[in-house]
Design a protein around this motif. Sequence first.
Motif, short mmCIF file in Angstrom:
data_model
loop_
_atom_site.label_atom_id
_atom_site.label_comp_id
_atom_site.label_asym_id
_atom_site.label_seq_id
_atom_site.Cartn_x
_atom_site.Cartn_y
_atom_site.Cartn_z
N LEU A 30 21.48 13.94 -10.93
CA LEU A 30 21.94 12.66 -10.40
C LEU A 30 23.39 12.39 -10.78
N GLU A 31 23.77 12.77 -12.00
CA GLU A 31 25.14 12.54 -12.45
C GLU A 31 26.12 13.51 -11.80
N SER A 32 25.65 14.71 -11.48
CA SER A 32 26.55 15.73 -10.91
C SER A 32 26.69 15.61 -9.41
N SER A 33 25.72 15.03 -8.76
CA SER A 33 25.75 14.94 -7.29
C SER A 33 25.16 13.60 -6.86
N ASN A 34 26.04 12.65 -6.55
CA ASN A 34 25.60 11.29 -6.25
C ASN A 34 24.76 11.20 -4.97
N ASN A 35 24.93 12.15 -4.07
CA ASN A 35 24.23 12.07 -2.79
C ASN A 35 22.87 12.76 -2.80
N SER A 36 22.50 13.34 -3.93
CA SER A 36 21.26 14.11 -3.98
C SER A 36 20.03 13.21 -4.16
N ASN A 37 19.01 13.51 -3.39
CA ASN A 37 17.70 12.91 -3.61
C ASN A 37 16.81 13.98 -4.22
N ILE A 38 16.02 13.61 -5.19
CA ILE A 38 15.19 14.57 -5.92
C ILE A 38 13.72 14.27 -5.65
N ILE A 39 12.99 15.31 -5.29
CA ILE A 39 11.54 15.18 -5.06
C ILE A 39 10.83 16.03 -6.10
N LEU A 40 10.00 15.41 -6.92
CA LEU A 40 9.19 16.13 -7.89
C LEU A 40 7.87 16.55 -7.24
N VAL A 41 7.46 17.80 -7.48
CA VAL A 41 6.19 18.27 -6.95
C VAL A 41 5.40 18.92 -8.09
N ASN A 42 4.32 18.29 -8.50
CA ASN A 42 3.48 18.84 -9.57
C ASN A 42 2.14 18.11 -9.60
N ASP A 43 1.27 18.52 -10.50
CA ASP A 43 -0.02 17.84 -10.63
C ASP A 43 -0.24 17.37 -12.06
N LYS B 194 4.23 18.31 2.71
CA LYS B 194 4.25 16.89 2.37
C LYS B 194 5.58 16.53 1.68
N ALA B 195 6.14 17.50 0.95
CA ALA B 195 7.43 17.29 0.27
C ALA B 195 8.61 17.59 1.20
N ASN B 196 8.31 17.86 2.47
CA ASN B 196 9.33 18.17 3.48
C ASN B 196 10.22 19.34 3.03
N THR C 75 0.83 -1.21 0.00
CA THR C 75 0.00 0.00 0.00
C THR C 75 0.87 1.26 0.00
N LYS C 76 1.95 1.21 0.79
CA LYS C 76 2.87 2.36 0.87
C LYS C 76 3.48 2.66 -0.49
N ARG C 77 3.93 1.62 -1.20
CA ARG C 77 4.53 1.80 -2.53
C ARG C 77 3.51 2.36 -3.53
N ILE C 78 2.28 1.89 -3.44
CA ILE C 78 1.22 2.39 -4.33
C ILE C 78 0.97 3.87 -4.05
N MET C 79 0.92 4.23 -2.77
CA MET C 79 0.70 5.62 -2.37
C MET C 79 1.86 6.50 -2.84
N GLU C 80 3.10 5.98 -2.70
CA GLU C 80 4.27 6.73 -3.17
C GLU C 80 4.19 6.95 -4.68
N GLY C 81 3.81 5.92 -5.42
CA GLY C 81 3.71 6.02 -6.88
C GLY C 81 2.70 7.04 -7.33
N LYS C 82 1.65 7.23 -6.50
CA LYS C 82 0.62 8.21 -6.83
C LYS C 82 0.93 9.59 -6.25
N GLY C 83 2.06 9.70 -5.54
CA GLY C 83 2.48 10.99 -4.99
C GLY C 83 1.69 11.41 -3.77
N LEU C 84 1.18 10.44 -3.01
CA LEU C 84 0.32 10.76 -1.87
C LEU C 84 0.99 10.56 -0.51
N GLU C 85 2.23 10.06 -0.52
CA GLU C 85 2.95 9.82 0.74
C GLU C 85 3.75 11.04 1.15
#
Length: 212
Positions: free
Chosen positions: A37-50, A83-85, A2-12
């Motif tokens: 990702l190629e320039s900074s290996n330690n970066s996590n990217i969060i997309l926010v859109n609709d 929600k995107a912290n 359920t958590k993975r499904i919620m993440e895939g829909k951008g609801l977590e």
Amino acid sequence: TTKRIMEGKGLEKISKENHILLCGWNSNISNLIQGFLESSNNSNIILVNDETQDKIDSIMSNFSIEKVQFVRGDYSLDSILNKANATKAKYVLILNDPNNNQDEKVILTTLTIKKLSPNIRVVAQINDKNKIPFLRRANVDAVLSSDDYNLYMSLSHILEPGSAQAISSLISENSTNSLISEKIPDEFIGKSFSELHKYYFDQFGSICLGLY
């Protein structure tokens, strides 16, 4: 599951910190993510859109879920940013699709993020140059206008801000500085670059950036 499904829909809710927040959408977003990702290996990217789920799925399928996550919603709303912290993000890049002008939304979002956490570096794209002063008043750290926006500048404003600011200053029509090309004087053929650099600086107060 359920958590993975919620993440895939951008609801977590996102728990990551020191991440790059990528708000909005444009046609170059996949290359932009890859560049980060190629320039900074330690970066996590969060997309926010609709955007539609099909668009999101086509992008997300190219990247690891550990590195790229998605939050669905209007990125100008406090609830979605929370929600995107957003308060724990390190950088925020606000994209503005030239085909769907959202300058006011970009300005509002910049203001909101800076109020949530003044130390976050915010880079915002705007279509109407006349609205840049409003973006400056919102304490934006760097501005991308639609006519100078490209992958390199987007990455540089976050990964190498000093270089990006220097380039922006040189190519701006309002800048007192400019790039020019000059023929190298014959007497410097075969000499060192440092001698040529000194000549231009001493004689004209110019900085020789390179030669070709």
